[in-house]
Design a protein around this motif. Structure first.
Motif, short mmCIF file in Angstrom:
data_model
loop_
_atom_site.label_atom_id
_atom_site.label_comp_id
_atom_site.label_asym_id
_atom_site.label_seq_id
_atom_site.Cartn_x
_atom_site.Cartn_y
_atom_site.Cartn_z
N TYR A 236 33.08 41.43 29.86
CA TYR A 236 32.32 40.18 29.58
C TYR A 236 32.23 39.84 30.81
N GLY A 237 32.73 39.30 31.31
CA GLY A 237 33.22 38.79 32.72
C GLY A 237 31.90 38.26 33.51
N ALA A 238 31.40 39.28 33.80
CA ALA A 238 30.60 38.94 34.74
C ALA A 238 29.29 38.74 33.68
N ALA A 239 28.56 39.44 32.72
CA ALA A 239 27.44 38.04 31.83
C ALA A 239 27.77 37.57 31.82
N LEU A 240 29.00 36.85 31.15
CA LEU A 240 29.75 35.47 30.59
C LEU A 240 29.05 34.74 32.19
N ASN A 241 29.53 34.77 33.53
CA ASN A 241 29.23 34.16 34.35
C ASN A 241 26.98 33.46 34.67
N GLU A 242 26.65 34.46 34.64
CA GLU A 242 25.67 34.77 34.71
C GLU A 242 24.61 34.18 33.33
N THR A 243 25.91 33.27 32.38
CA THR A 243 24.74 32.09 30.99
C THR A 243 25.35 30.92 31.56
N ARG B 37 37.33 31.14 33.42
CA ARG B 37 38.22 31.68 32.68
C ARG B 37 38.43 32.85 33.29
N ILE B 38 37.47 33.71 32.11
CA ILE B 38 37.32 35.10 31.61
C ILE B 38 36.85 35.72 32.95
N PRO C 124 37.20 41.61 37.59
CA PRO C 124 37.03 42.42 38.82
C PRO C 124 35.97 42.01 40.13
N HIS C 125 35.84 40.64 39.04
CA HIS C 125 34.44 40.09 39.90
C HIS C 125 34.80 38.15 40.16
N TYR C 126 36.86 38.38 39.95
CA TYR C 126 37.07 36.84 40.27
C TYR C 126 36.97 36.14 41.64
N GLU C 127 36.73 36.73 42.47
CA GLU C 127 36.73 36.29 44.03
C GLU C 127 34.81 35.54 43.66
N LYS C 128 33.46 36.67 43.94
CA LYS C 128 32.96 35.84 43.64
C LYS C 128 32.14 35.38 42.13
N ILE C 129 33.31 34.84 40.97
CA ILE C 129 33.03 33.70 40.34
C ILE C 129 33.28 32.33 40.88
N ALA C 130 34.55 32.59 41.53
CA ALA C 130 35.31 32.00 41.99
C ALA C 130 33.72 30.76 43.31
N ARG C 131 33.35 32.16 43.88
CA ARG C 131 32.86 31.56 44.86
C ARG C 131 31.81 30.43 45.11
N THR C 132 30.54 30.65 43.66
CA THR C 132 29.31 30.46 42.91
C THR C 132 29.74 29.61 41.54
N HIS C 133 31.12 28.96 41.99
CA HIS C 133 31.81 28.21 40.32
C HIS C 133 31.80 26.86 41.26
N LYS C 134 31.40 26.24 40.16
CA LYS C 134 31.35 24.42 41.32
C LYS C 134 33.05 23.67 39.53
N PRO C 135 34.01 24.02 40.71
CA PRO C 135 34.67 23.46 39.93
C PRO C 135 34.78 21.86 39.22
N GLU D 216 40.81 19.54 39.11
CA GLU D 216 42.09 19.99 40.01
C GLU D 216 42.50 21.54 39.16
N ALA D 217 42.35 21.72 37.62
CA ALA D 217 43.08 23.16 37.65
C ALA D 217 42.11 23.87 37.97
N GLU D 218 40.72 23.36 37.94
CA GLU D 218 39.86 24.72 38.26
C GLU D 218 39.84 24.97 39.62
N SER D 219 39.71 24.10 40.31
CA SER D 219 39.66 23.96 41.78
C SER D 219 41.89 24.81 42.65
N PHE D 220 42.43 24.56 42.09
CA PHE D 220 43.16 25.30 41.90
C PHE D 220 42.76 27.33 41.79
N LEU D 221 42.27 26.89 40.50
CA LEU D 221 41.93 28.59 39.87
C LEU D 221 41.38 29.48 41.17
N ALA D 222 40.08 28.66 41.62
CA ALA D 222 39.23 29.39 42.49
C ALA D 222 39.88 29.25 43.94
#
Length: 537
Positions: free
Chosen positions: A398-405, A417-418, A423-434, A437-443
């Motif tokens: 469900y990671g990719a589908a949730l990223n589009e919601t 976090r999901i 497998p799409h972790y890098e793409k999701i990190a680049r399109t996400h606005k943290p 600080e925790a989300e910034s470090f994860l990205a």
């Protein structure tokens, strides 16, 4: 022991009617008459280094005695005239140890993965327990077991490392992968065939294995296995005669004989208590208990036994629990669990049913496309997945589908976090606005760029040096310089696990090695799992 409600034991094709006069007279004679002799002594011989407890008793080959040396001649050394420390490898013909399912181009691992390592040392390193490793590290380990690679320098064409890899695949529940390796290697040796036979028993393919066994008598099945195969082929009289002879000669112990006798003619022993399951339980034992309608629950058996209960012959609850074990081990695709979770309405409440109910509610919400409904059901589904340590398979689904919601608040935090566990972790990190600080470090971990970012906790502080200035430990540096990369990777997996359990420096050293040898994706996924999953010991 139990049989799932509403599910009968799987019948055997061509089964002779219970209580036949031939069987009755035969069993009464040698069971009641006390015709058992002590177990016959067999020629001494060592199991392969990789032999595991439940594997060797289904099918095995007695070791032939070695002819004694003549009195006037010194014994001939098995290694020839070379010193024991000299490793030799045949110059012609492929080595079984080089066999693999994944090419270096796909695995990302070099052809000389094992390099200058020795078979015994590599085998011992492979067999160490890593069942508690993070999902990304389990996947790396599985890839190493399946990778095409040059054999160790002392391989000698004997296939010791191949057997070790197959046995470890069996131990971690990767039966399909083990079967594929065996198929490539061929089952024309007793060591390979007995493993193939056990895989067949647990995956419901024993009829084909029995046909192979009968077509190649040189594989020397045990009498227990021969009895099973004769019965499955419909030759019940021959099966009973084989068992009778084996019992009289002491070639099958009393407990096994009693179990096989009950399997061949259950009506004769209807009033007798059922023999207690042996320890360890072999796949053949499990199959016999299932055949007499007293299935042994697989939850406390090695994870490989879960394969015996993921098919339709088991109850729905047993199927789900078996699939959860195998999915958690990383040896089956998450889609199988998805299919089982959504197969029908939950039958009760509590335990596994709460996971099913929460999963179904979320899946239906996602299918509806309604963000409000998704946000309402996601926290409960995620909590249930965390309880069962199934977060990464859930993220794969469900990671990719949730990223589009379009989500907000707590649901958005969970969805991010999901996505990072997918497998799409890098793409999701680049399109996400943290949002903190925790989300910034994860990205930053997902993109491999954490310079200038502050770690939010102690785990982050252990991870950061590996991404800013990775350094190898003396041990792993020595192994890499000695052309023993595979062993160095196995140590890195163990060091990271020790870090999860409290030794933070192990996290730094292990991740540093992964990045130094250009396994960047594995390093990032491992770092993200260290931060997101609740695996802190």
């Amino acid at each position: 022991m139990r049989t799932d409600p509403g599910v009968s034991a799987s019948p055997l094709p061509g089964r002779r009617p219970a209580g036949g006069p031939f069987a009755a007279g035969l069993f009464a004679g040698f069971l009641a008459g006390g015709l058992f002799l002590p177990q016959g002594a067999r020629a001494a011989g060592e199991d392969p280094l990789s032999a595991i407890g439940w594997l060797s008793q289904s099918v095995s080959l007695p070791v032939a005695p070695t002819a004694p040396a003549r009195p006037d001649e010194p014994p001939v050394a098995s290694g020839g005239a070379l010193p024991a420390s000299v490793a030799t490898t045949p110059l012609d013909g492929p080595s079984p140890d080089a066999i693999g399912l994944i090419s270096p181009a796909v695995s990302g691992l070099p052809k000389n993965l094992w390099g200058a390592g020795l078979s015994d040392e590599i085998s011992r390193a492979i067999l160490r327990d890593r069942m508690e490793s993070l999902p990304a590290l389990r996947q790396l380990f599985l890839t190493m077991l399946l990778a095409e690679a040059d054999p160790p320098i002392d391989s000698g064409g004997h296939g010791q490392l191949l057997l070790t890899r197959i046995d470890k695949l069996l131990l971690i529940g990767a039966l399909e992968q083990a079967a594929a390796l065996i198929d490539i290697a061929g089952t024309d040796t007793p060591d390979l065939f007995r493993r193939a036979f056990d895989v067949a028993l647990l995956t419901g393919n024993e009829d084909r294995a029995c046909q192979r066994m009968q077509a190649a008598p040189g594989l020397a099945p045990t009498l227990q296995a021969r009895v099973l195969c004769l019965a499955r082929g419909g030759d019940w009289d021959a099966a009973a005669l084989t068992l009778s002879s084996a019992g009289a000669l002491g070639e099958v112990d009393a407990a096994q004989t009693a179990l096989l006798a009950r399997f061949l003619d259950p009506d004769l022993f209807e009033a007798d208590p059922l023999p207690l399951p042996p320890s360890p339980v072999t796949p053949l034992d499990w199959k016999l208990y299932e055949a007499i309608g007293e299935t042994i629950p697989t939850g406390t058996l090695p994870v490989a036994f879960a394969w015996a209960e993921i098919g339709p012959q088991a109850g729905w609850k047993a199927q789900i629990e078996a699939a959860e074990r195998l999915t958690r081990a990383g040896t089956i695709a998450p889609n199988l669990l998805l299919g089982l979770y959504t197969e029908r309405d939950p039958a009760a409440s509590g335990g596994v049913w709460e996971r099913v109910r929460a999963f179904q509610a979320f899946d239906a919400a996602l299918q509806s496309g309604d963000p409000a409904r998704i946000a309402a059901t996601l926290p409960a589904a995620w909590a249930r997945m965390q309880e069962a340590e199934l977060e990464v398979p859930f993220a794969f689904l469900y990671g990719a589908a949730l990223n589009e919601t379009a989500l907000s608040g707590e649901a958005a935090k969970i969805a991010f976090r999901i996505g990072l566990l997918s497998p799409h972790y890098e793409k999701i990190a680049r399109t996400h606005k943290p949002v903190d600080e925790a989300e910034s470090f994860l990205a930053g971990l997902a993109t491999g760029q954490i310079a200038g970012l502050r770690p939010p906790d102690s785990m982050g502080r252990a991870i950061a040096p590996a991404f800013l200035a990775p350094e190898l430990s003396d041990e792993t540096k020595s192994l890499i310089e000695g052309r023993r990369l595979g062993e160095a990777l196995l140590i890195a997996i163990e060091e990271i696990q020790r870090g999860v359990e409290g030794n933070a420096s192990g996290v730094t050293r292990g991740l540093s090695l992964l990045r130094k040898v250009k396994l960047e994706s594995v390093a990032r996924r491992t770092a993200l799992e260290l931060m997101i999953l609740e695996r802190r010991g």
